[in-house]
Enzyme design. Structure first.
Site, PDB file in Angstrom:
ATOM      1  N   HIS A  81       2.618 -21.394 -57.959  1.00 45.48           N
ATOM      2  CA  HIS A  81       2.342 -21.863 -56.591  1.00 45.48           C
ATOM      3  C   HIS A  81       1.645 -20.786 -55.773  1.00 45.48           C
ATOM      4  O   HIS A  81       1.804 -20.735 -54.555  1.00 45.48           O
ATOM      5  CB  HIS A  81       3.630 -22.287 -55.869  1.00 45.48           C
ATOM      6  CG  HIS A  81       4.518 -23.166 -56.686  1.00 45.48           C
ATOM      7  ND1 HIS A  81       4.365 -24.529 -56.758  1.00 45.48           N
ATOM      8  CD2 HIS A  81       5.550 -22.866 -57.515  1.00 45.48           C
ATOM      9  CE1 HIS A  81       5.272 -25.032 -57.573  1.00 45.48           C
ATOM     10  NE2 HIS A  81       5.989 -24.042 -58.055  1.00 45.48           N
ATOM     11  N   SER A 132     -24.285 -10.325 -47.586  1.00 44.50           N
ATOM     12  CA  SER A 132     -24.399 -11.368 -46.574  1.00 44.50           C
ATOM     13  C   SER A 132     -25.581 -11.026 -45.679  1.00 44.50           C
ATOM     14  O   SER A 132     -25.898  -9.869 -45.476  1.00 44.50           O
ATOM     15  CB  SER A 132     -23.112 -11.412 -45.757  1.00 44.50           C
ATOM     16  OG  SER A 132     -23.373 -11.882 -44.461  1.00 44.50           O
ATOM     17  N   LYS A 171     -20.078  -7.137 -46.500  1.00 43.32           N
ATOM     18  CA  LYS A 171     -19.742  -8.118 -47.518  1.00 43.32           C
ATOM     19  C   LYS A 171     -20.325  -7.836 -48.895  1.00 43.32           C
ATOM     20  O   LYS A 171     -21.462  -7.401 -49.032  1.00 43.32           O
ATOM     21  CB  LYS A 171     -20.236  -9.499 -47.082  1.00 43.32           C
ATOM     22  CG  LYS A 171     -19.484 -10.011 -45.887  1.00 43.32           C
ATOM     23  CD  LYS A 171     -18.239 -10.704 -46.311  1.00 43.32           C
ATOM     24  CE  LYS A 171     -18.409 -12.132 -45.929  1.00 43.32           C
ATOM     25  NZ  LYS A 171     -17.536 -13.077 -46.264  1.00 43.32           N
ATOM     26  N   GLU A 218     -18.490 -18.135 -57.726  1.00 44.48           N
ATOM     27  CA  GLU A 218     -18.394 -19.371 -56.934  1.00 44.48           C
ATOM     28  C   GLU A 218     -19.349 -20.431 -57.474  1.00 44.48           C
ATOM     29  O   GLU A 218     -19.014 -21.617 -57.508  1.00 44.48           O
ATOM     30  CB  GLU A 218     -18.725 -19.076 -55.464  1.00 44.48           C
ATOM     31  CG  GLU A 218     -17.652 -18.228 -54.793  1.00 44.48           C
ATOM     32  CD  GLU A 218     -18.078 -17.699 -53.434  1.00 44.48           C
ATOM     33  OE1 GLU A 218     -17.213 -17.507 -52.590  1.00 44.48           O
ATOM     34  OE2 GLU A 218     -19.286 -17.463 -53.219  1.00 44.48           O
TER      35      GLU A 218
END
Ligand code: ARG
Length: 491
Positions: free
Chosen positions: A180, A301, A307, A314
């Site tokens: 979880h 970024s 970043k 992804e």
């Protein structure tokens, strides 16, 4: 064209293809038609943009068929030699880019045959004897799928090898295991990584199985009923490297199970990769800080200079949706088709080719990413300072002191509550405080709060105890060697 039909065509505004073109076409497959095909029909039905990738397989298949035609004495020796020579020339012209693909000839099969007939106007037209595009497209697609399976299996095996190599160096690195997405129990990092090895090994087995499904020669089935001539299908199978020959011509021309099985396997690989990517994305976050990705595989970024984004991971995760949709497209395309071939089936190539490319490229780059990922032992260790992760080990401690598990679980819960209420960690509680909750607890309770002790106590077969993990790594290395041999045999 008859003037009546010309008028009608003009009236409905459908442009016809030019005279020269229509002649070429009617010489080819339009023997029974009085009217020319409309340009929009030609454009709509053409699949050349997609199936041109099958060119090499089409020519290989045609050569095997040619040998069978020779054996049946349908072509003479000279004709066979001429046709073979021109087919190889076409193959080379396609390779070097000088071949002109033409939409008017619908698909790769007709583009090649059309060119062959141009080059060999007398013998060329004999090649399509005892053959239909229906068995031709089937055999080309099977050859393509077999080849893609080999490519995907190769890279998958390389990835499995990388995972085992990482695991070998990381057996002793202990990380929090999660359920979880909550701290559950400590595990060896190797054990975690090897869970993915297991998934990819199952995928490898799936690839082997769908290779078997594709490895059946369907050439010689004709349009659907079989062919009229003595075509030696065993000779064709031998030349093309098929293990079996199909037993029912109607099934042969309309079976796409092998493509579905391949797409299913690709979907499974994509799903497994996607889970792994998700995990690395989380591990790479500021909050976790378990890993650092190599600069080469991250992007910046446009506005936030700090970043370093895991875009590749992804994207692999994102592309999984497309791969699974392709499986569904294929299923939905097939589900209501009566026997035998139906033109719907022309739509089978795109979803398979797209998924094979996506999964192959995803595996390729993922392998590089995982190979170069940097694990931060310091950050991982700091997460294990949360000693509530040993709650189950406290319960086990009590079970070893003859308290039934359900009761032990309850007592461990009370201990956790007590610690939380008093804002203390488990290892900072005094033995007296423990005893107040349960008097069988002695000062050896503090031995429990040790990652290595916890991990090594999970000694069931398949558990995370370090000696178990080391032993299973040996098995994996043997398994990889066996699968290497399997791939060798497919060459
Ligand atoms: N382009 C077709 C395909 O890919 C080839 C088979 C055509 N057969 C036919 N009867 N129209 O499926």
């Amino acid at each position: 064209m008859h003037s009546k039909s010309k008028k009608r065509a003009a009236a409905i505004g459908v442009p016809k293809i030019g005279k020269k073109e229509s002649e070429a076409r009617s010489n080819f497959v339009r023997g029974r038609f009085k009217e020319d095909i409309a340009k929009i029909t030609a454009d709509f039905t053409s699949s050349i943009d997609i199936d041109k990738r099958l060119a090499d397989f089409d020519i290989t298949g045609s050569i095997a068929h040619l040998y069978a035609l020779r054996k049946a004495d349908i072509v003479g020796e000279k004709e066979k030699k001429a046709i073979e020579k021109f087919l190889l020339k076409i193959k080379n012209d396609i390779k070097t880019g000088i071949f002109k693909f033409d939409k008017r000839y619908e698909d790769i099969h007709m583009n090649i045959e059309k060119r062959l007939i141009e080059l060999a106007p007398v013998s060329g037209p004999k090649l399509h004897t005892a053959r239909s595009r229906n068995d031709q497209v089937s055999i080309d697609f099977r050859l393509y799928v077999k080849n893609e399976i080999k490519k995907v299996a190769r890279i998958l095996l390389d990835l499995r090898f990388e995972l085992v190599s990482i695991a070998k160096c990381r057996t002793g690195t202990i990380i929090p295991g999660y359920t979880h997405l909550q701290h559950a129990q400590p595990v060896s990092l190797a054990h975690h990584i090897l869970a993915y090895y297991e998934m990819f090994t199952r995928d490898f087995e799936r690839l082997k199985n769908c290779y078997g499904a594709a490895d059946v020669l369907t050439l010689g089935s004709g349009a659907l009923a079989g062919v009229d001539f003595e075509i030696d299908r065993r000779l064709e199978a031998k030349m093309l490297g098929f293990a079996k020959i199909s037993r029912n011509s109607m099934d042969s021309v309309s079976d796409r199970d092998f493509a579905l099985e391949f797409n299913f396997t690709l979907s499974m690989i994509a799903m497994h990769l996607s889970r792994f990517c998700e995990e690395l994305i989380i591990w790479n976050s500021e909050e976790f800080g378990f890993i650092e990705l190599k600069d080469e595989f991250t992007t910046g970024s446009s506005i936030m200079p700090q970043k370093k984004n895991p875009d590749v991971l992804e994207l692999i995760r994102g592309k999984t949706g497309g791969v699974i949709s392709n499986l569904l497209s294929l299923f939905i395309m097939m589900k209501a088709l009566p026997l035998a071939y139906n033109r719907d089936m022309q739509e089978d190539k795109k979803p398979v080719m797209e998924s094979a490319d996506t999964v192959y490229n995803s595996l390729l780059i993922f392998k590089e990413i995982i190979k170069t990922v940097n694990f931060s032992a310091k950050n991982i260790l700091s997460k294990l300072e949360d000693d509530f992760i040993y709650a189950t080990d406290i319960a086990t401690y009590l079970v070893k002191r003859r308290i039934p598990f359900r009761k032990s679980h309850e007592i461990a819960g009370q201990i956790i509550n007590y610690a939380k209420e008093n804002k203390k960690t488990l290892s900072k509680l005094k033995v007296e405080e423990y005893k107040k909750i349960c008097d069988v607890i002695e000062s050896d309770i503090f031995d429990v709060f040790n990652p290595l002790t916890s991990v090594n106590s999970k000694k069931s077969y398949g558990g995370t105890a370090l000696n178990r993990v080391e032993a299973v790594i040996n098995d994996y290395e043997e398994e990889i060697k066996r699968d290497e041999k399997f791939l060798e045999r497919l060459k």
